[in-house]
Design an enzyme around this catalytic site. Sequence first.
Site, PDB file in Angstrom:
ATOM      1  N   LYS A   1       3.324   5.821  17.422  1.00  0.00           N
ATOM      2  CA  LYS A   1       1.958   6.322  17.206  1.00  0.00           C
ATOM      3  C   LYS A   1       0.999   5.200  16.824  1.00  0.00           C
ATOM      4  O   LYS A   1      -0.209   5.313  17.028  1.00  0.00           O
ATOM      5  CB  LYS A   1       1.931   7.474  16.209  1.00  0.00           C
ATOM      6  CG  LYS A   1       2.455   7.149  14.824  1.00  0.00           C
ATOM      7  CD  LYS A   1       1.414   6.660  13.864  1.00  0.00           C
ATOM      8  CE  LYS A   1       2.059   5.990  12.681  1.00  0.00           C
ATOM      9  NZ  LYS A   1       1.109   5.459  11.720  1.00  0.00           N
TER      10      LYS A   1
ATOM     11  N   ARG B   1      -5.319   2.246   9.699  1.00  0.00           N
ATOM     12  CA  ARG B   1      -5.717   0.836   9.803  1.00  0.00           C
ATOM     13  C   ARG B   1      -5.632   0.335  11.233  1.00  0.00           C
ATOM     14  O   ARG B   1      -6.423  -0.498  11.661  1.00  0.00           O
ATOM     15  CB  ARG B   1      -4.807  -0.023   8.913  1.00  0.00           C
ATOM     16  CG  ARG B   1      -4.975   0.232   7.452  1.00  0.00           C
ATOM     17  CD  ARG B   1      -3.819  -0.304   6.659  1.00  0.00           C
ATOM     18  NE  ARG B   1      -2.582   0.406   6.989  1.00  0.00           N
ATOM     19  CZ  ARG B   1      -1.432   0.251   6.363  1.00  0.00           C
ATOM     20  NH1 ARG B   1      -1.355  -0.614   5.382  1.00  0.00           N
ATOM     21  NH2 ARG B   1      -0.369   0.933   6.714  1.00  0.00           N
ATOM     22  N   ASN B   2      -4.631   0.835  11.981  1.00  0.00           N
ATOM     23  CA  ASN B   2      -4.499   0.391  13.371  1.00  0.00           C
ATOM     24  C   ASN B   2      -5.742   0.753  14.183  1.00  0.00           C
ATOM     25  O   ASN B   2      -6.230  -0.045  14.977  1.00  0.00           O
ATOM     26  CB  ASN B   2      -3.262   1.037  14.001  1.00  0.00           C
ATOM     27  CG  ASN B   2      -1.992   0.344  13.543  1.00  0.00           C
ATOM     28  OD1 ASN B   2      -1.700  -0.755  13.968  1.00  0.00           O
ATOM     29  ND2 ASN B   2      -1.265   0.984  12.639  1.00  0.00           N
TER      30      ASN B   2
ATOM     31  N   ASN C   1       0.814  -1.205   0.000  1.00  0.00           N
ATOM     32  CA  ASN C   1       0.000   0.000   0.000  1.00  0.00           C
ATOM     33  C   ASN C   1       0.859   1.272   0.000  1.00  0.00           C
ATOM     34  O   ASN C   1       0.758   2.142  -0.879  1.00  0.00           O
ATOM     35  CB  ASN C   1      -0.864  -0.120   1.278  1.00  0.00           C
ATOM     36  CG  ASN C   1      -1.820   0.989   1.493  1.00  0.00           C
ATOM     37  OD1 ASN C   1      -1.742   1.676   2.512  1.00  0.00           O
ATOM     38  ND2 ASN C   1      -2.732   1.174   0.588  1.00  0.00           N
ATOM     39  N   TRP C   2       1.802   1.368   0.950  1.00  0.00           N
ATOM     40  CA  TRP C   2       2.636   2.554   1.070  1.00  0.00           C
ATOM     41  C   TRP C   2       3.718   2.563  -0.014  1.00  0.00           C
ATOM     42  O   TRP C   2       4.045   3.600  -0.587  1.00  0.00           O
ATOM     43  CB  TRP C   2       3.207   2.607   2.485  1.00  0.00           C
ATOM     44  CG  TRP C   2       3.930   3.852   2.962  1.00  0.00           C
ATOM     45  CD1 TRP C   2       4.876   3.864   3.932  1.00  0.00           C
ATOM     46  CD2 TRP C   2       3.773   5.226   2.549  1.00  0.00           C
ATOM     47  NE1 TRP C   2       5.322   5.156   4.140  1.00  0.00           N
ATOM     48  CE2 TRP C   2       4.658   6.008   3.304  1.00  0.00           C
ATOM     49  CE3 TRP C   2       2.982   5.865   1.599  1.00  0.00           C
ATOM     50  CZ2 TRP C   2       4.786   7.397   3.149  1.00  0.00           C
ATOM     51  CZ3 TRP C   2       3.099   7.246   1.435  1.00  0.00           C
ATOM     52  CH2 TRP C   2       3.992   7.981   2.210  1.00  0.00           C
TER      53      TRP C   2
ATOM     54  N   ALA D   1      -1.760   6.335   2.851  1.00  0.00           N
ATOM     55  CA  ALA D   1      -1.226   6.035   1.514  1.00  0.00           C
ATOM     56  C   ALA D   1      -2.167   6.459   0.384  1.00  0.00           C
ATOM     57  O   ALA D   1      -1.723   7.043  -0.610  1.00  0.00           O
ATOM     58  CB  ALA D   1      -0.915   4.541   1.419  1.00  0.00           C
TER      59      ALA D   1
ATOM     60  N   LYS E   1       7.387   1.747   9.623  1.00  0.00           N
ATOM     61  CA  LYS E   1       7.047   2.265  10.955  1.00  0.00           C
ATOM     62  C   LYS E   1       6.951   1.104  11.947  1.00  0.00           C
ATOM     63  O   LYS E   1       5.962   0.377  11.965  1.00  0.00           O
ATOM     64  CB  LYS E   1       5.737   3.045  10.893  1.00  0.00           C
ATOM     65  CG  LYS E   1       5.860   4.350  10.108  1.00  0.00           C
ATOM     66  CD  LYS E   1       4.524   5.067   9.895  1.00  0.00           C
ATOM     67  CE  LYS E   1       4.743   6.409   9.200  1.00  0.00           C
ATOM     68  NZ  LYS E   1       3.489   7.079   8.813  1.00  0.00           N
TER      69      LYS E   1
END
Length: 356
Positions: A212, A276-277, A13-14, A161, A124
């Site tokens: 985060k 998403r998290n 995705n990213w 993204a 990340k």
Amino acid sequence: DRRKKIAIVGGGNWGCAIACIVGRTVKAQDHMFQPIVSMWCRDSRKSGDTSPSIADVINCTHENPKYLPGRRIPDNVIATSSLLNACESADILILVVPHQGISKICSELKGKLRKDAYAVSLTKGISSIFENNVIKMQLISDGIEESLGIECSVLMGANLAGEVADGKFCEATIGCKSLVNGEELKNLFATPNFRIRVTADFEAVELCGALKNIVACAAGFADGLGWAYNVKSAIIRLGLLETKKFVEYFYPSSIGHTYFESCGVADLITTCYGGRNRRVAEAFIKSDKQLHEVEHALLKGQSAQGPPTARDVFEMLKNHKLAENFPIFTSVHKVFSGEHGAKELYDSLRNHPEYE
Ligand code: 13P
């Protein structure tokens, strides 16, 4: 050709979103960068599967229908399933794979890269290493430097993204190890709508990006349980303070302004609302399903980085006898692992050490 050759390692995705940016910037600056960008995409087909690889699909359709549907990847980005073909002649490697995949990639690339190449990590997360039987934290960028023997900077920021791929305005922060490379990376990534700031405070930049995701899980629990807006705001504020405390404890030389950069407060907010998290944590707390079932149902093969990061951070804090000083980080891990429920998370907010 003395122009720098760029390789993107990761076609998720990213990775595909950043390919939309970099595909354009290299073309616009073809005096500095070679106009063809190679992008390695993991071939996840099982043996006997005769469908085309994701790299072939991207090269034919200029789209990744699985991870970034509906967004056109520029024609000058050429996908490949061969990690070595993508990377061996690259001057700058953009590493953008989930943190579970980094060490395998590094071991495959070890000794195979140009000696003067350098990397920038967009991953990340954090990694942990065993040293003298104790778990120690390692920045992903430091792990990459150690195993590949090349410099590795980081790029983090409030960068959902899909929005980046759509060319909507956003900001990012580069945490660089050398300012010369930091400025070159700024040229590589910056567009009129993707605005970059560079800082040497790379540890804080990278840890803001990783931590985060844990706070966003707490925000997702709050949403799932219908907690009030004020509670979610408190989670965001206290989560940022825990992030700062964590960086200051493990990297005391870090300077203090980074939390106001995009990688700090802005990434935290965007992830606590649109990430998403947050979504996975909300669904997890509302159902009696296992985490992997929730991820499978919601993320179509992508993964949320918050739960494994919370687990690794908890282990580290426990080792340093610091878990109680970081109630949100600790509580998020304990909710996912079933050690406690939402009531304890709520109590951990009310009794946060910031009020003492
Ligand atoms: P998620 O992984 O939670 O979607 O986070 C997105 C993000 O990092 C935005 O900057």
